[in-house]
Design a protein around this motif. Structure first.
Motif, PDB file in Angstrom:
ATOM      1  N   ALA A  24       8.226   2.381  -0.899  1.00 23.98           N
ATOM      2  CA  ALA A  24       7.721   3.367   0.060  1.00 23.98           C
ATOM      3  C   ALA A  24       8.391   4.719  -0.174  1.00 23.98           C
ATOM      4  O   ALA A  24       9.439   4.807  -0.810  1.00 23.98           O
ATOM      5  N   ASP A  25       7.766   5.751   0.335  1.00 25.27           N
ATOM      6  CA  ASP A  25       8.380   7.086   0.316  1.00 25.27           C
ATOM      7  C   ASP A  25       9.078   7.342   1.663  1.00 25.27           C
ATOM      8  O   ASP A  25       8.778   6.685   2.661  1.00 25.27           O
TER       9      ASP A  25
ATOM     10  N   LYS B 216       0.849  -1.190   0.000  1.00 24.44           N
ATOM     11  CA  LYS B 216       0.000   0.000   0.000  1.00 24.44           C
ATOM     12  C   LYS B 216       0.890   1.247   0.000  1.00 24.44           C
ATOM     13  O   LYS B 216       2.108   1.159   0.182  1.00 24.44           O
ATOM     14  N   ASN B 217       0.254   2.420  -0.156  1.00 26.89           N
ATOM     15  CA  ASN B 217       0.988   3.680  -0.103  1.00 26.89           C
ATOM     16  C   ASN B 217       1.532   3.882   1.296  1.00 26.89           C
ATOM     17  O   ASN B 217       0.769   4.081   2.242  1.00 26.89           O
TER      18      ASN B 217
ATOM     19  N   ARG C 226      -1.861  10.967   0.538  1.00 23.27           N
ATOM     20  CA  ARG C 226      -1.924   9.710  -0.218  1.00 23.27           C
ATOM     21  C   ARG C 226      -1.508   8.482   0.586  1.00 23.27           C
ATOM     22  O   ARG C 226      -1.580   7.365   0.059  1.00 23.27           O
ATOM     23  N   TYR C 227      -1.106   8.680   1.826  1.00 21.65           N
ATOM     24  CA  TYR C 227      -0.537   7.535   2.539  1.00 21.65           C
ATOM     25  C   TYR C 227      -1.583   6.775   3.339  1.00 21.65           C
ATOM     26  O   TYR C 227      -2.369   7.351   4.088  1.00 21.65           O
ATOM     27  N   ASP C 228      -1.541   5.444   3.169  1.00 14.57           N
ATOM     28  CA  ASP C 228      -2.390   4.561   3.972  1.00 14.57           C
ATOM     29  C   ASP C 228      -1.670   4.163   5.259  1.00 14.57           C
ATOM     30  O   ASP C 228      -2.311   3.829   6.252  1.00 14.57           O
TER      31      ASP C 228
END
Lengths: 513, 513
Positions: A226-227, A198-199, A262-264
């Motif tokens: 990942a970021d 996932k984000n 945008r992150y889950d």
């Protein structure tokens, strides 16, 4: 020996050999002991917020605590804002506050105050040494507390009779309090989340934004898509060539919310869940989306490198070289702009420079233009109490043993909070280049005021404007023994920077922006 | 209306029309309200200890409180030393501290601190307004508390949501809290003691050293053969021609003990029993002889004039003209000396001048040479936290409506604590003449160090010496928009003083002593 001598000797035994001081009458026996016991470097600050801010900057670079020496409750009060910042930066400081003699306190002499209550608002550890016999042991305990991973403010209150009475004994160093053990479930959980694809964002703060953690976070992120970001509230970031091109979560609430939308999943590495510096009407306190799940990989008191290494291994993440930041920028020309200043800084800064950044609103965009600079350390205001940039720069220079160039990017309004730092820079001949960003206003507050929904009228502007009279920083620096010059173009600024980097002592550039 | 507007309106309703400010983001709605509601004069200080010190000086002269505006716990911390001094001076201040929104506080954003705990260390009254509906009433209560005789620090903490939410209501002024009733037994007892003819001292402090109390004390003393002194710790003394030639109890413990040794009875008029500023090994905390009996004629919260009048009437004391102080001194010449400076000051000061005295060790002998000056007010540091002289001078000038010359006798070391005051003096064009006593050291501490029994060695001197680099006050003042010049002789100093007294704005004289 008296308590004061046992204090100095015990500090030295525990590895504390630097004392930032602004003493008063109740500390004279401590001052005398410093004269009589060799080995402690004493550095005078002309106001206590300089003293405490220097101790913060010293710790961030030296990675060991210095002692302070403050005078009674009001002296502590003067230094509390930068102790607040140090607390937020998790800097280790042995904060020594001389006070009234134990038996004199009930008489409520003028300087008597609730020193203990003041200290507790900014310290993680507070103790009052009431007997000379206890001072040495209490000093060792204070150093142990200050060093407790990753670092904290430990305040030792020293009534003057505990200092002058005989019966002091030198205490040996106490064992170091290292990082708390990692939680293997936290590592497993983070690996599970990241494998889920996932984000996901890995959010670094504290020791997690130093070099080794960055490289490990990159290895993890490359393996999982990942970021990575640094928390906005970060005291010390390793930056430049050979480090990751990190960006921080933006300061502004709207921009931060957009950046995190945008992150889950957000994996916290010594970071707190991102919240606004301030609340605003109709805006949320938290900056992450409601659906996001937060996962603590490492608390601030745990070792981020060990946690990220365990995570990388759990994921079987291969080694991943850090991306190249591209060519080093060239110095800018023309009228000063934030981008031009950042590029010029990147073009000219020497290897292993230290940047003390209290540029406030002007400096929010400095990062992208300095990624390709030589490797350097970038120090930020972590507690939000303005006035740390100049003393942190001063202490950082001392923490680096005078061997690294410190560049202080300094907003003018904040500079006025701790301008006395210049005198200490002059006295100690420290390699600090101060760049005053002179816009003659509290620009951040004009932005905040407009956020209230109005254009400032004359009364408001009288509280947000620093012109009338214009501050002349070249004169102020001259008055405190620091050479200075004004720049109105980037060419002039670059020339002055280059000249300053070639010399040994401090220099101030007043950049008209 | 929102809470902020109700705050400004309620302050005005209660007679508070001056606000010393250093605002931040959490105070922007208050700043906006100041723009929208006419009638409040706002004065910016560039660091919070300037703000709080100005409010102290304002109260001492205007005899009504001003408001402050500080930013969160750390902003309060920066202003706490001069709030400590104001507390000791019993000055009324409505100390307003903006803070995180109530619902944002649990997120522990960087500037979050224990504002309430900090405030309690320096305030007699603390309240947090958590709802816009309460702000107006809380403001009126804060003014009432600040005005409670003789004056006190009242801190109102204002979370930003209480400021921006609607529902605010303007509150009317609350009744004044006047002096506590006199104790007739205290008057009878003092009369009995004084009739007894033993060695008696009438010790004045607080409001008891203002003009009317002095005249009444003189009348009592003349009738009974008692002596009169002012307490060393006195914020505000009425002095010069037409007042009593008072001396204070000396600062030094040995001198104070010698000065008080002969008294069997000490009648306290708003004064505390005399104790040392600090304890010293082998010396007593109290400065009065063990056999002396202390008698409270008036507590600080009682009316000294009424108490002294009742005492005079009880004794049947006749009117007694104050002694003539002799001819006005002539200005001194030659090298600067404390006596020469005092005589020059007495020779040149205009009528109704205000002296803000933070001369520390240099100024201990100023009194005898200034008794024959024109009538003036002399303001002292009452709390011992150095750094009040310049902001108190600034606030006093505003408290006098800019109509009286303020002369700030200012030690150099203490000046460095609050030098930002000069900028406000420049901005507001205030009639303040600052005389910096530049000796390039913490002279008082060198004396205190010698009291420890040793000559300072190099380490100690590095913490007591302000040379290397020499502070250049003419440059510093120029950098902050205040005209300045250096004097090395008393003739030059006299010329600069006379010139400054003829002009409207501020001026700084750097007197090399």
């Amino acid at each position: 020996m008296n308590g004061a001598k046992s204090l100095v000797n015990s500090l030295l035994q525990s590895g504390v050999d630097t004392c930032f001081a602004n003493p008063g009458t109740s500390e004279m026996h401590f001052v005398a002991a410093l004269d009589q016991v060799p080995g402690m470097r004493c550095v005078l600050g002309l106001q206590e917020n300089i003293v405490t801010g220097m101790a913060d900057g010293y710790f961030r670079i030296a990675r060991k605590p210095a002692a302070t020496l403050l005078h009674c409750g009001p002296g502590l009060a003067n230094g509390m804002a930068n102790l607040h910042n140090a607390r937020r930066a998790r800097s280790g400081i042995v904060n020594i506050v001389g006070d009234q003699a134990t038996y004199h306190r009930p008489f409520d002499a003028p300087l008597t105050a609730d020193t203990d209550a003041m200290a507790r608002t900014v310290s993680s550890w507070v103790r009052t040494s009431t007997r000379a016999q206890d001072v040495g042991g209490d000093a060792a305990a204070a150093v142990q507390a200050a060093n407790a991973f990753p670092g904290q403010v430990a305040t030792l209150i020293l009534p003057s009779d505990a200092s002058w009475n005989e019966g002091g004994a030198v205490a040996a160093a106490l064992p170091a309090i290292g990082p708390a053990p990692l939680d293997p479930h936290a590592v497993d959980n983070a690996a599970r989340v990241l494998r889920g694809g996932k984000n996901a964002l890995i959010l670094l703060a504290g020791r997690g934004v130093l070099g080794a953690s960055q490289a490990l976070a990159w290895r993890v992120a490359q393996a999982c898509g990942a970021d990575i970001r640094a928390d906005y509230v970060t005291a010390h970031v390793a930056r430049g060539r050979g480090t990751l091109q990190l960006e921080r979560v933006p300061y502004g609430t709207d921009q931060a919310i957009a950046a995190l939308a945008r992150y889950d999943h957000i994996i916290l590495v010594c970071a707190k869940p991102p919240v606004g510096f301030f609340a605003y009407p109709g805006k949320p306190s938290t900056q992450y989306p409601a659906h996001a799940q937060l996962h603590v990989l490492a608390r601030p008191d745990q070792d981020p490198e060990a946690a990220l290494l365990a995570l990388a291994e759990s994921l079987g993440a291969p080694e991943a070289p850090l991306p190249d930041p591209g060519p080093r920028p060239e110095a800018a020309s023309g009228a000063p702009t934030p981008e031009g200043l950042a590029r010029t800084l990147a073009a000219l800064m020497p290897e292993q420079a230290i940047v003390s950044d209290e540029s406030i609103s002007y400096g929010r965009g400095f990062y992208p233009h300095t990624h390709a600079a030589p490797m350097h350390d970038w120090l930020h205001l972590a507690g939000g109490a303005i006035g740390d940039g100049m003393p942190v720069a001063t202490g950082a220079a001392l923490g680096a043993g005078g061997k690294r160039r410190v560049i202080n990017l300094q907003a003018d309004g904040s500079a006025m909070y701790s301008l006395q730092s210049l005198w200490t820079q002059g006295r100690e001949r420290l390699p600090v280049t101060t760049i005053i960003l002179n816009n003659r206003k509290y620009n951040i507050l004009i932005g905040e005021y407009q956020g209230v929904g109005a254009t400032p009228g004359p009364t408001a502007m009288s509280m947000l404007d620093l012109g009338n009279p214009d501050l002349k920083w070249v004169s102020i620096a001259d008055g405190m023994g620091v050479e200075a010059a004004r720049a109105t173009t980037m060419e002039q600024c670059a020339d002055l920077m280059a000249r300053s980097f070639r010399t040994d002592g401090p220099f101030l550039i007043e950049l008209m922006i």
